[in-house]
Scaffold this active site. Sequence first.
Site, short mmCIF file in Angstrom:
data_model
loop_
_atom_site.label_atom_id
_atom_site.label_comp_id
_atom_site.label_asym_id
_atom_site.label_seq_id
_atom_site.Cartn_x
_atom_site.Cartn_y
_atom_site.Cartn_z
CB VAL A 95 44.11 22.57 -77.84
CG1 VAL A 95 44.22 21.02 -78.04
CG2 VAL A 95 44.50 23.41 -79.25
CE LYS A 96 36.55 20.32 -74.90
NZ LYS A 96 35.02 19.97 -75.28
CB ILE A 97 44.40 18.25 -73.23
CG1 ILE A 97 45.31 19.09 -74.48
CG2 ILE A 97 45.38 16.93 -73.21
CD1 ILE A 97 45.52 18.55 -75.55
#
EC number: 4.1.2.-
Length: 220
Positions: free
Chosen positions: A84-86
């Site tokens: 997951v890219k944050i």
Amino acid sequence: MELYLDTANVAEVERLARIFPIAGVTTNPSIVAASKESIWDVLPRLQNAIGEEGTLFAQTMSRDAKGMVEEAKRLNNAIPGIVVKIPVTAEGLAAIKLLKKEGIVTLGTAVYSASQGLLAALAGAKYVAPYVNRVDAQGGDGIRMVLELQTLLEHHAPDSMVLAASFKTPRQALDCLLAGCQAITLPLDVAQQMLNTPAVESAIEKFEQDWKNAFGNLNL
């Protein structure tokens, strides 16, 4: 090293996966929007294109940590093992810390400075994605920033790795690898530039012509 394609174009992933030794596919909201497909439709298709062993990346849309965590869990439920890219904002750093405790793998994205990237790594992000060309476009030195970030991670966050992004030329990607990056993600146009080398085609044509002149055909 890990080589990724930065796209949501399933057909192109299938085509290039036959050629490149790719580790997976990275996406972002702009890339998914350009595909005109729902993220919940395109992600399973991308995962199928890269196979079970390929790693898929997708980004949250929420601006606050609570929303980022909820979206990350939803993404992880849809595609188990997804990274997951944050975005590395104050809220993003808080979300990365919480997701680390939940066992969800994250990438700190939208990194424009080495210090910002280091904070993401210290918060628990496995990957940190500096925007090389965007830093250059703002008058900075993207490759130097990557080199600084790589050195910082080696000294202070060895469990994290740089996944360099935002390239306009193959040279930028190669310079990041020379700086010690363990992972890069290539836009389709840059990946294609690596394949399209006129001098190579010219050399092959010369080999073929010489062979045909000598033997009358192109068979071994």
